[in-house]
Enzyme design. Sequence first.
Site, PDB file in Angstrom:
ATOM      1  CG  HIS A 222      15.645  57.791  67.821  1.00  0.00           C
ATOM      2  ND1 HIS A 222      14.461  58.307  67.956  1.00  0.00           N
ATOM      3  CD2 HIS A 222      15.612  56.703  68.860  1.00  0.00           C
ATOM      4  CE1 HIS A 222      13.907  57.657  69.251  1.00  0.00           C
ATOM      5  NE2 HIS A 222      14.667  56.889  69.727  1.00  0.00           N
ATOM      6  CE1 TYR A 260      12.773  55.620  74.051  1.00  0.00           C
ATOM      7  CE2 TYR A 260      11.906  56.018  71.854  1.00  0.00           C
ATOM      8  CZ  TYR A 260      13.036  55.362  72.692  1.00  0.00           C
ATOM      9  OH  TYR A 260      14.250  55.714  72.358  1.00  0.00           O
ATOM     10  CG  ASP A 552       2.851  26.354  48.999  1.00  0.00           C
ATOM     11  OD1 ASP A 552       3.386  27.584  48.741  1.00  0.00           O
ATOM     12  OD2 ASP A 552       1.607  26.452  48.984  1.00  0.00           O
TER      13      ASP A 552
HETATM   14  P1  FAD Z   1      25.905  48.020  67.577  1.00  0.00           P
HETATM   15  O1  FAD Z   1      25.639  48.001  69.009  1.00  0.00           O
HETATM   16  O2  FAD Z   1      25.750  49.097  66.746  1.00  0.00           O
HETATM   17  O3  FAD Z   1      27.131  47.065  67.105  1.00  0.00           O
HETATM   18  C1  FAD Z   1      27.850  46.787  65.871  1.00  0.00           C
HETATM   19  C2  FAD Z   1      29.144  47.063  66.204  1.00  0.00           C
HETATM   20  O4  FAD Z   1      29.976  46.558  65.029  1.00  0.00           O
HETATM   21  C3  FAD Z   1      29.807  48.202  66.740  1.00  0.00           C
HETATM   22  O5  FAD Z   1      30.295  48.107  68.039  1.00  0.00           O
HETATM   23  C4  FAD Z   1      30.763  48.767  65.849  1.00  0.00           C
HETATM   24  O6  FAD Z   1      31.849  49.338  66.241  1.00  0.00           O
HETATM   25  C5  FAD Z   1      31.179  47.069  64.897  1.00  0.00           C
HETATM   26  N1  FAD Z   1      31.593  47.168  63.716  1.00  0.00           N
HETATM   27  C6  FAD Z   1      31.054  48.071  62.772  1.00  0.00           C
HETATM   28  N2  FAD Z   1      31.809  48.282  61.888  1.00  0.00           N
HETATM   29  C7  FAD Z   1      32.943  47.479  62.007  1.00  0.00           C
HETATM   30  C8  FAD Z   1      34.061  46.856  61.255  1.00  0.00           C
HETATM   31  N3  FAD Z   1      34.267  47.256  59.978  1.00  0.00           N
HETATM   32  N4  FAD Z   1      35.038  46.233  61.998  1.00  0.00           N
HETATM   33  C9  FAD Z   1      34.839  45.770  63.406  1.00  0.00           C
HETATM   34  N5  FAD Z   1      33.831  46.233  63.923  1.00  0.00           N
HETATM   35  C10 FAD Z   1      32.811  47.019  63.261  1.00  0.00           C
HETATM   36  N6  FAD Z   1      16.462  49.208  70.755  1.00  0.00           N
HETATM   37  C11 FAD Z   1      15.283  48.764  71.452  1.00  0.00           C
HETATM   38  O7  FAD Z   1      15.188  47.277  71.378  1.00  0.00           O
HETATM   39  N7  FAD Z   1      14.766  49.507  72.412  1.00  0.00           N
HETATM   40  C12 FAD Z   1      14.923  50.887  72.607  1.00  0.00           C
HETATM   41  O8  FAD Z   1      14.440  51.369  73.532  1.00  0.00           O
HETATM   42  C13 FAD Z   1      15.954  51.588  71.624  1.00  0.00           C
HETATM   43  N8  FAD Z   1      16.275  52.574  72.059  1.00  0.00           N
HETATM   44  C14 FAD Z   1      17.134  53.159  70.989  1.00  0.00           C
HETATM   45  C15 FAD Z   1      17.409  54.828  71.198  1.00  0.00           C
HETATM   46  C16 FAD Z   1      18.307  55.030  70.411  1.00  0.00           C
HETATM   47  C17 FAD Z   1      18.656  56.607  70.755  1.00  0.00           C
HETATM   48  C18 FAD Z   1      19.096  54.332  69.364  1.00  0.00           C
HETATM   49  C19 FAD Z   1      20.190  55.079  68.420  1.00  0.00           C
HETATM   50  C20 FAD Z   1      18.781  53.035  69.135  1.00  0.00           C
HETATM   51  C21 FAD Z   1      17.640  52.482  70.041  1.00  0.00           C
HETATM   52  N9  FAD Z   1      17.520  51.253  69.851  1.00  0.00           N
HETATM   53  C22 FAD Z   1      16.495  50.416  70.822  1.00  0.00           C
HETATM   54  C23 FAD Z   1      18.173  50.233  68.773  1.00  0.00           C
HETATM   55  C24 FAD Z   1      19.396  49.604  69.274  1.00  0.00           C
HETATM   56  O9  FAD Z   1      20.210  50.451  70.155  1.00  0.00           O
HETATM   57  C25 FAD Z   1      19.965  48.840  68.127  1.00  0.00           C
HETATM   58  O10 FAD Z   1      19.162  48.408  67.341  1.00  0.00           O
HETATM   59  C26 FAD Z   1      21.001  47.679  68.649  1.00  0.00           C
HETATM   60  O11 FAD Z   1      21.961  48.387  69.793  1.00  0.00           O
HETATM   61  C27 FAD Z   1      21.925  47.118  67.679  1.00  0.00           C
HETATM   62  O12 FAD Z   1      22.708  46.478  68.035  1.00  0.00           O
HETATM   63  P2  FAD Z   1      23.908  45.804  67.252  1.00  0.00           P
HETATM   64  O13 FAD Z   1      24.768  44.751  68.109  1.00  0.00           O
HETATM   65  O14 FAD Z   1      23.260  45.224  65.846  1.00  0.00           O
HETATM   66  O15 FAD Z   1      24.926  46.898  66.747  1.00  0.00           O
END
Ligand code: FAD
Length: 829
Positions: A222, A260, A552
Amino acid sequence: SQRVIIIGAGIVGTNLADELASRGWTDITVVEQGPLNMPGGSTSHAPGLVFQTNTSKTMTHLARYTVEKLLSIEKDGQKCFNQVGGLEVATTPARLEELKRKLGYASAWGIEARLVSAEECFKMYPHLNHDMVLGGLHIPSDGLALAARATQLLIERTKQAGVRYLEHTPVTGIERAGSRVTGVTTPNGSIPADIVVSCAGFWGVELGAMVGVQIPLLPLAHQYAKTTAVPALAGRDINSQINGMNATLPILRHQDQDLYYREHGEQYGIGYYGHRPMPVIASSLGLTPKHVDEHNMPSRLEFTKEDFDPAWKETQSLLPILQETEIADGFNGVFSFTPDGGPILGQPSHLDGFYVAEAVWVTHSAGVARALAQILTTGHSDIDVSECELSRFEEVQLSPEYVSETSQQNFVEIYDILHPLQPRESPRKLRVSPFHARQQELGAFFLETGGWERPWWYEANKDLVKALPASWRPVERDAWSAQFHSPISAAEAWKTRNAVAMFDMTSFHRFEVSGPGAVQLLQRLTTGNMTAKPGSVTYTLLLNNHGGIRGDIFVSRLEDDVFQIGANSATELAYLQKEARLQGKHGSQWAQVRDITGSTCCIGLWGPRAREVISAISADDFSNKALPYFGVKKTILAGIPVTIIRKSYVGELGWEIQSSAEYGQRLWDIIWQAGKLHGLIAGGRSAFNSLRIEKGYRTYGVDMTTEHNPFEAGVAYAIDSNKSDDFVGKAAIQRLSTQTPTRRLRPLTINDGRSVVLGKEPVFYNGKAVGYVTSAAFGYTIGQPVAYAWLPGSVNDGESVEIEYFGKRIPATVSAEALYDPGMSRLIQ
Ligand code: FAD
């Protein structure tokens, strides 16, 4: 305390560690493949706009908690949520109308919001182009989450509470013994655990695969870009640690063009959803590097400027001040999309100790983490999260093809104005009942649910509309409620009440519960008495330990050890399957729960002349005495083996007739032929909904959820007060039965006799929003639109309320139940 491993130190994983630690859990390890100070997942670059209001009450409440929590986290006087408010602007009349509907959601779910004129928009946001904006929606409690900073503060706080963090440690395997996970594998060895929670964001698919669980999410890129400094904003503090706290303008959405905006010190940030979907395979991104920085992280892909060009042009029109700037930095950032846009929370039914919390936005992160922490520590979440459950997806919806196509479609439609009934365009005809060919011949208009094609009405019934008696003639509808609607459904309802109709009930879930432990399983999980003799049907509830309704179901006892369940969702199947597995594991007699929905089919044959139709094709006795209401029997109908259940969702005499799927078309034809003489028609789901709502039958997941108890929801009659066996929720029910409900699900009739609402609208009482509509329809039999709504318990029958629909208040009256045939004389005859 249980040993917990959380995979991923993004905003979700760290919030979960915090929520568990604050509930007293002491043995928590967070394993992160990247460096802790910037792990490199989506959170590391999330611009963090938090717009709370959503069509879903659950999602709105998850967001509301996230805001509350982030507001409470601070260090050295520095916060991580800047409550600048949210402004959504309309540049088209259709969007202006949509904002009215959105205001309705905000009011219904308890978020303060206000429609603002174009003038007020300019006051709030002076940079807007005066020639473009028609008006807006302002939500003062929205704002900017400093997600990366919040994550760091949560890491610090949870470390102090004893949470261990392992950075630069990729999980490469999930270990299990039988049906239980036992830990994770890392390059540094195994780490044992009782509970493993994957909070791996868009790497969720890979983590799930390690333990044979399909996670239906698709990583998509994105686009996000920052401008060069805006001259008018020059000199602002742009300290990256607190980037965002100096913003003063509301976060801004221009959904008409998929855009946005937020401030970044002197710069502007621009997010764009209008470009082509750009799917990513997480495993192709390689290992997270030792050193991660803002420009070098796996979730950040190269900016494809040509995809952004339309956004940049549009932005310079909407915000002319940006004409003095250029794009300083852009990237294609990766995060998760799902087939229905919701997050993925919960556990697979076949595996113990493995949980997921993925495809979660920053907006909902703390809310989701709290819900999961509550599930882990108490067995249930305060906020109903059934619509986020991993188990909501049917098998076919887990296929990579389905996930890819539907998730990309969700990306495309993310800011579109979508009608609540709008079906997906593709994939279609994934699941069709054996009656499909006949339904097409009758001109069925199909909508899609869970992959099933479901007839909404039949064009073949068109001429009946002209024949309708005056009191049944459908009223003119407004343009919005007229979408996906046909006056033909009035005729189908009329025929059902006055002659006979057949409804395709195939897409409703059917499970078979069998084995020597079947009675025990159902006795333990339901509020009804399952020891009734074979041949009887029981409507019963599945509760959680707090007395909240988790389903249910109709239970038909076919044989001593064989039951058939009629249910509403795949989530109920997952629950029953898991409990059956655990029962066998814990040494009790085994029971098996099998989904038989697709291998069987079902016709609802209902109406005052239904008995004449069935008697024409069977010599069996279908009198009230021989097969009473809530009776079930297996028999042969014109040569076809069938199971016949005497029940009706529409409140008329009749049966559900089920057969194995391969006989379906013949079953349809036989009933159709026999019905000709008696005025039989095929009826669609639109008429069905109207008939069911008039009769007061609730739909689980729409009218009631785990947030409601049976006394509030008006289904306490499904609790067998003489049941001596213990069952899940019994103690809570005994306590709740002595209390007066503070809220109740009530039927409303709409005073003007014509204004149809669609559901989720706020309900006002004495000028204050006090509740919301669940189901609604035009009640053809009573000649008025009807709605069910959650209202304070103190509101009485006959009192006046108002439903807000596109900003207009529609007067309605609280009515007694049921609106149709409260004495059940139509059913029991
Ligand atoms: P992540 O932050 O991806 O964390 C997952 C972690 O798991 C990572 O640090 C990764 O390294 C770790 N991991 C993965 N696999 C392994 C493994 N095998 N072993 C150990 N560690 C592992 N959301 C909003 O609410 N508002 C916004 O305005 C918004 N804007 C966005 C704009 C952009 C450009 C993008 C890309 C996203 C945006 N989002 C927004 C979405 C939001 O950023 C994500 O949905 C959110 O940060 C996800 O958080 P998370 O903790 O689930 O995942």
